[in-house]
Design a protein around this motif. Structure first.
Motif, PDB file in Angstrom:
ATOM      1  N   SER A 190       0.823  -1.210   0.000  1.00  0.00           N
ATOM      2  CA  SER A 190       0.000   0.000   0.000  1.00  0.00           C
ATOM      3  C   SER A 190       0.856   1.258   0.000  1.00  0.00           C
ATOM      4  O   SER A 190       0.452   2.298  -0.528  1.00  0.00           O
ATOM      5  CB  SER A 190      -0.933   0.008   1.218  1.00  0.00           C
ATOM      6  OG  SER A 190      -0.179  -0.067   2.423  1.00  0.00           O
ATOM      7  N   SER A 191       2.064   1.179   0.568  1.00  0.00           N
ATOM      8  CA  SER A 191       2.943   2.354   0.580  1.00  0.00           C
ATOM      9  C   SER A 191       3.385   2.708  -0.830  1.00  0.00           C
ATOM     10  O   SER A 191       3.552   3.882  -1.174  1.00  0.00           O
ATOM     11  CB  SER A 191       4.167   2.102   1.460  1.00  0.00           C
ATOM     12  OG  SER A 191       4.992   1.080   0.917  1.00  0.00           O
ATOM     13  N   LEU A 192       3.564   1.685  -1.671  1.00  0.00           N
ATOM     14  CA  LEU A 192       3.930   1.924  -3.060  1.00  0.00           C
ATOM     15  C   LEU A 192       2.746   2.501  -3.828  1.00  0.00           C
ATOM     16  O   LEU A 192       2.898   3.420  -4.640  1.00  0.00           O
ATOM     17  CB  LEU A 192       4.391   0.616  -3.697  1.00  0.00           C
ATOM     18  CG  LEU A 192       5.072   0.703  -5.059  1.00  0.00           C
ATOM     19  CD1 LEU A 192       6.356   1.512  -4.980  1.00  0.00           C
ATOM     20  CD2 LEU A 192       5.364  -0.695  -5.596  1.00  0.00           C
ATOM     21  N   ALA A 193       1.564   1.981  -3.551  1.00  0.00           N
ATOM     22  CA  ALA A 193       0.356   2.484  -4.211  1.00  0.00           C
ATOM     23  C   ALA A 193       0.113   3.948  -3.862  1.00  0.00           C
ATOM     24  O   ALA A 193      -0.289   4.742  -4.721  1.00  0.00           O
ATOM     25  CB  ALA A 193      -0.847   1.635  -3.818  1.00  0.00           C
ATOM     26  N   ASN A 194       0.370   4.311  -2.612  1.00  0.00           N
ATOM     27  CA  ASN A 194       0.159   5.700  -2.181  1.00  0.00           C
ATOM     28  C   ASN A 194       1.085   6.659  -2.923  1.00  0.00           C
ATOM     29  O   ASN A 194       0.711   7.796  -3.212  1.00  0.00           O
ATOM     30  CB  ASN A 194       0.378   5.830  -0.678  1.00  0.00           C
ATOM     31  CG  ASN A 194      -0.730   5.180   0.126  1.00  0.00           C
ATOM     32  OD1 ASN A 194      -1.856   5.027  -0.364  1.00  0.00           O
ATOM     33  ND2 ASN A 194      -0.423   4.781   1.349  1.00  0.00           N
ATOM     34  N   GLU A 195       2.292   6.203  -3.238  1.00  0.00           N
ATOM     35  CA  GLU A 195       3.245   7.052  -3.936  1.00  0.00           C
ATOM     36  C   GLU A 195       2.790   7.377  -5.355  1.00  0.00           C
ATOM     37  O   GLU A 195       3.095   8.435  -5.895  1.00  0.00           O
ATOM     38  CB  GLU A 195       4.620   6.382  -3.994  1.00  0.00           C
ATOM     39  CG  GLU A 195       5.345   6.351  -2.677  1.00  0.00           C
ATOM     40  CD  GLU A 195       6.727   5.753  -2.816  1.00  0.00           C
ATOM     41  OE1 GLU A 195       7.310   5.852  -3.919  1.00  0.00           O
ATOM     42  OE2 GLU A 195       7.214   5.166  -1.828  1.00  0.00           O
ATOM     43  N   TYR A 196       2.073   6.436  -5.961  1.00  0.00           N
ATOM     44  CA  TYR A 196       1.689   6.586  -7.360  1.00  0.00           C
ATOM     45  C   TYR A 196       0.184   6.751  -7.538  1.00  0.00           C
ATOM     46  O   TYR A 196      -0.340   6.554  -8.635  1.00  0.00           O
ATOM     47  CB  TYR A 196       2.177   5.371  -8.158  1.00  0.00           C
ATOM     48  CG  TYR A 196       3.675   5.262  -8.213  1.00  0.00           C
ATOM     49  CD1 TYR A 196       4.416   5.998  -9.131  1.00  0.00           C
ATOM     50  CD2 TYR A 196       4.371   4.423  -7.328  1.00  0.00           C
ATOM     51  CE1 TYR A 196       5.798   5.904  -9.174  1.00  0.00           C
ATOM     52  CE2 TYR A 196       5.750   4.321  -7.376  1.00  0.00           C
ATOM     53  CZ  TYR A 196       6.456   5.058  -8.291  1.00  0.00           C
ATOM     54  OH  TYR A 196       7.832   4.973  -8.333  1.00  0.00           O
ATOM     55  N   LYS A 197      -0.508   7.149  -6.478  1.00  0.00           N
ATOM     56  CA  LYS A 197      -1.969   7.247  -6.560  1.00  0.00           C
ATOM     57  C   LYS A 197      -2.431   8.301  -7.560  1.00  0.00           C
ATOM     58  O   LYS A 197      -3.554   8.229  -8.067  1.00  0.00           O
ATOM     59  CB  LYS A 197      -2.550   7.534  -5.174  1.00  0.00           C
ATOM     60  CG  LYS A 197      -2.079   8.822  -4.532  1.00  0.00           C
ATOM     61  CD  LYS A 197      -2.662   8.950  -3.131  1.00  0.00           C
ATOM     62  CE  LYS A 197      -2.160  10.214  -2.444  1.00  0.00           C
ATOM     63  NZ  LYS A 197      -2.708  10.311  -1.056  1.00  0.00           N
ATOM     64  N   SER A 198      -1.569   9.270  -7.849  1.00  0.00           N
ATOM     65  CA  SER A 198      -1.929  10.296  -8.831  1.00  0.00           C
ATOM     66  C   SER A 198      -1.279  10.026 -10.186  1.00  0.00           C
ATOM     67  O   SER A 198      -1.320  10.874 -11.080  1.00  0.00           O
ATOM     68  CB  SER A 198      -1.498  11.682  -8.331  1.00  0.00           C
ATOM     69  OG  SER A 198      -2.130  12.003  -7.115  1.00  0.00           O
ATOM     70  N   GLY A 199      -0.678   8.864 -10.313  1.00  0.00           N
ATOM     71  CA  GLY A 199       0.040   8.523 -11.541  1.00  0.00           C
ATOM     72  C   GLY A 199      -0.798   7.721 -12.509  1.00  0.00           C
ATOM     73  O   GLY A 199      -2.039   7.778 -12.497  1.00  0.00           O
ATOM     74  N   SER A 200      -0.123   6.951 -13.322  1.00  0.00           N
ATOM     75  CA  SER A 200      -0.767   6.174 -14.370  1.00  0.00           C
ATOM     76  C   SER A 200      -1.691   5.097 -13.790  1.00  0.00           C
ATOM     77  O   SER A 200      -1.276   4.330 -12.912  1.00  0.00           O
ATOM     78  CB  SER A 200       0.297   5.511 -15.243  1.00  0.00           C
ATOM     79  OG  SER A 200      -0.281   4.523 -16.072  1.00  0.00           O
ATOM     80  N   PRO A 201      -2.921   5.018 -14.257  1.00  0.00           N
ATOM     81  CA  PRO A 201      -3.837   3.955 -13.796  1.00  0.00           C
ATOM     82  C   PRO A 201      -3.280   2.568 -14.086  1.00  0.00           C
ATOM     83  O   PRO A 201      -3.511   1.635 -13.315  1.00  0.00           O
ATOM     84  CB  PRO A 201      -5.113   4.226 -14.606  1.00  0.00           C
ATOM     85  CG  PRO A 201      -5.040   5.681 -14.960  1.00  0.00           C
ATOM     86  CD  PRO A 201      -3.582   5.953 -15.183  1.00  0.00           C
ATOM     87  N   ILE A 202      -2.550   2.430 -15.190  1.00  0.00           N
ATOM     88  CA  ILE A 202      -1.964   1.129 -15.532  1.00  0.00           C
ATOM     89  C   ILE A 202      -0.953   0.706 -14.482  1.00  0.00           C
ATOM     90  O   ILE A 202      -0.898  -0.459 -14.071  1.00  0.00           O
ATOM     91  CB  ILE A 202      -1.309   1.191 -16.927  1.00  0.00           C
ATOM     92  CG1 ILE A 202      -2.357   1.435 -18.000  1.00  0.00           C
ATOM     93  CG2 ILE A 202      -0.543  -0.112 -17.211  1.00  0.00           C
ATOM     94  CD1 ILE A 202      -1.793   1.570 -19.394  1.00  0.00           C
ATOM     95  N   LEU A 203      -0.140   1.674 -14.018  1.00  0.00           N
ATOM     96  CA  LEU A 203       0.840   1.369 -12.992  1.00  0.00           C
ATOM     97  C   LEU A 203       0.150   0.951 -11.697  1.00  0.00           C
ATOM     98  O   LEU A 203       0.574   0.005 -11.026  1.00  0.00           O
ATOM     99  CB  LEU A 203       1.726   2.593 -12.743  1.00  0.00           C
ATOM    100  CG  LEU A 203       2.837   2.436 -11.703  1.00  0.00           C
ATOM    101  CD1 LEU A 203       3.763   1.279 -12.085  1.00  0.00           C
ATOM    102  CD2 LEU A 203       3.638   3.724 -11.583  1.00  0.00           C
ATOM    103  N   LEU A 204      -0.923   1.626 -11.347  1.00  0.00           N
ATOM    104  CA  LEU A 204      -1.667   1.270 -10.136  1.00  0.00           C
ATOM    105  C   LEU A 204      -2.275  -0.122 -10.256  1.00  0.00           C
ATOM    106  O   LEU A 204      -2.325  -0.867  -9.267  1.00  0.00           O
ATOM    107  CB  LEU A 204      -2.762   2.306  -9.875  1.00  0.00           C
ATOM    108  CG  LEU A 204      -2.265   3.702  -9.464  1.00  0.00           C
ATOM    109  CD1 LEU A 204      -3.432   4.680  -9.388  1.00  0.00           C
ATOM    110  CD2 LEU A 204      -1.539   3.639  -8.131  1.00  0.00           C
ATOM    111  N   GLU A 205      -2.704  -0.479 -11.456  1.00  0.00           N
ATOM    112  CA  GLU A 205      -3.237  -1.825 -11.673  1.00  0.00           C
ATOM    113  C   GLU A 205      -2.150  -2.873 -11.471  1.00  0.00           C
ATOM    114  O   GLU A 205      -2.401  -3.946 -10.904  1.00  0.00           O
ATOM    115  CB  GLU A 205      -3.810  -1.940 -13.082  1.00  0.00           C
ATOM    116  CG  GLU A 205      -5.102  -1.163 -13.288  1.00  0.00           C
ATOM    117  CD  GLU A 205      -5.587  -1.249 -14.720  1.00  0.00           C
ATOM    118  OE1 GLU A 205      -5.021  -2.052 -15.495  1.00  0.00           O
ATOM    119  OE2 GLU A 205      -6.535  -0.515 -15.071  1.00  0.00           O
TER     120      GLU A 205
END
Length: 239
Positions: A61-76
């Motif tokens: 979740s810490s990694l997801a929080n870093e990229y929450k405003s980034g690419s949706p593909i990366l979050l997937e």
């Protein structure tokens, strides 16, 4: 498939630290292994205090929080990872992160599996790598210390021996520059030897990537500490 207790090393972006090129002298016979380690005088103490070579476990979740405003593909992709892995460990982005991540992950795997057969397989391959380097004209003193230290670390994670270490000690050693950097250099020599041994295969990729010879590529982009790894390094290392 990995279970939820597994962890995956993650390599952060590279720090802005500048490294001096290694192996500046063309005469390999004059090379001293201490020259390699001296390159790290360029790493500022504040960088070391800011981020260790190998970090503590963190939830995905810490990694997801870093990229929450980034690419949706990366979050997937992070979501997919979270279904297989329970945690991540970050490695310092100093150009050695690929080798250092693999070093810790592999030694931790041996520690947890206690796979004696795998250790013997790797020791056999290490001996083959040693002979490859000798056949390529490397003097033993240019790489022997690095090879010996890797074997020592490999054997130390097997339990029941006088020199066995705990998991906590494995983490400590992975953060100890005098140990960690030597193992990284072992991996760099192995990678360089494999590229040179299969030079005809790698030459087109190297020419397309850097427009240099295989020999020069290994000397400037593989063997020096702090040089980032790309697909050529990774293919050779796992080849």
């Amino acid at each position: 498939m990995q279970n939820q207790q597994d962890e995956i090393p993650v390599e952060p972006e590279k720090e802005s630290t500048t490294f001096n090129a290694a192996f500046e002298a063309d005469d390999w016979s004059n090379y001293k292994d201490t020259d390699v380690m001296q390159q790290h005088s360029a790493i500022l103490e504040q960088d070391a205090a800011k981020f260790p070579f190998v970090g503590d476990k963190e939830p995905l979740s810490s990694l997801a929080n870093e990229y929450k405003s980034g690419s949706p593909i990366l979050l997937e992709k992070i979501e997919v990872l979270s279904k297989q892995y329970a945690a991540i460990r970050r490695t310092r982005g100093d150009g050695n992160c690929f080798f250092r991540s693999f070093m810790f992950s592999y030694l931790e795997h041996i520690f947890e599996s206690q796979d004696q057969a795998e250790v013997e397989r790797i020791k056999t391959n290490v001996e083959k790598c040693r002979k490859t380097l000798q056949g390529l004209g490397y003097s033993d003193f240019t790489f022997e210390d690095f090879f010996s230290l890797f074997i020592e670390q490999l054997e130390s994670v097997l339990q029941g021996n006088e020199d066995s270490i705990s998991h906590d000690e494995l983490i400590v050693r992975s953060r100890d520059q005098s140990v960690s950097d030597y193992v990284v250099m072992f991996f760099r020599f192995v990678t360089s030897g494999e590229i040179k041994k299969r030079s005809e295969f790698f030459e087109p990729f190297i020419l397309g990537l850097t427009n240099t010879t295989v020999e020069q590529f290994c000397k400037t982009s593989v063997e020096p500490m702090g040089e980032e790894s790309d697909h050529v390094h990774i293919t050779a290392f796992f080849g």
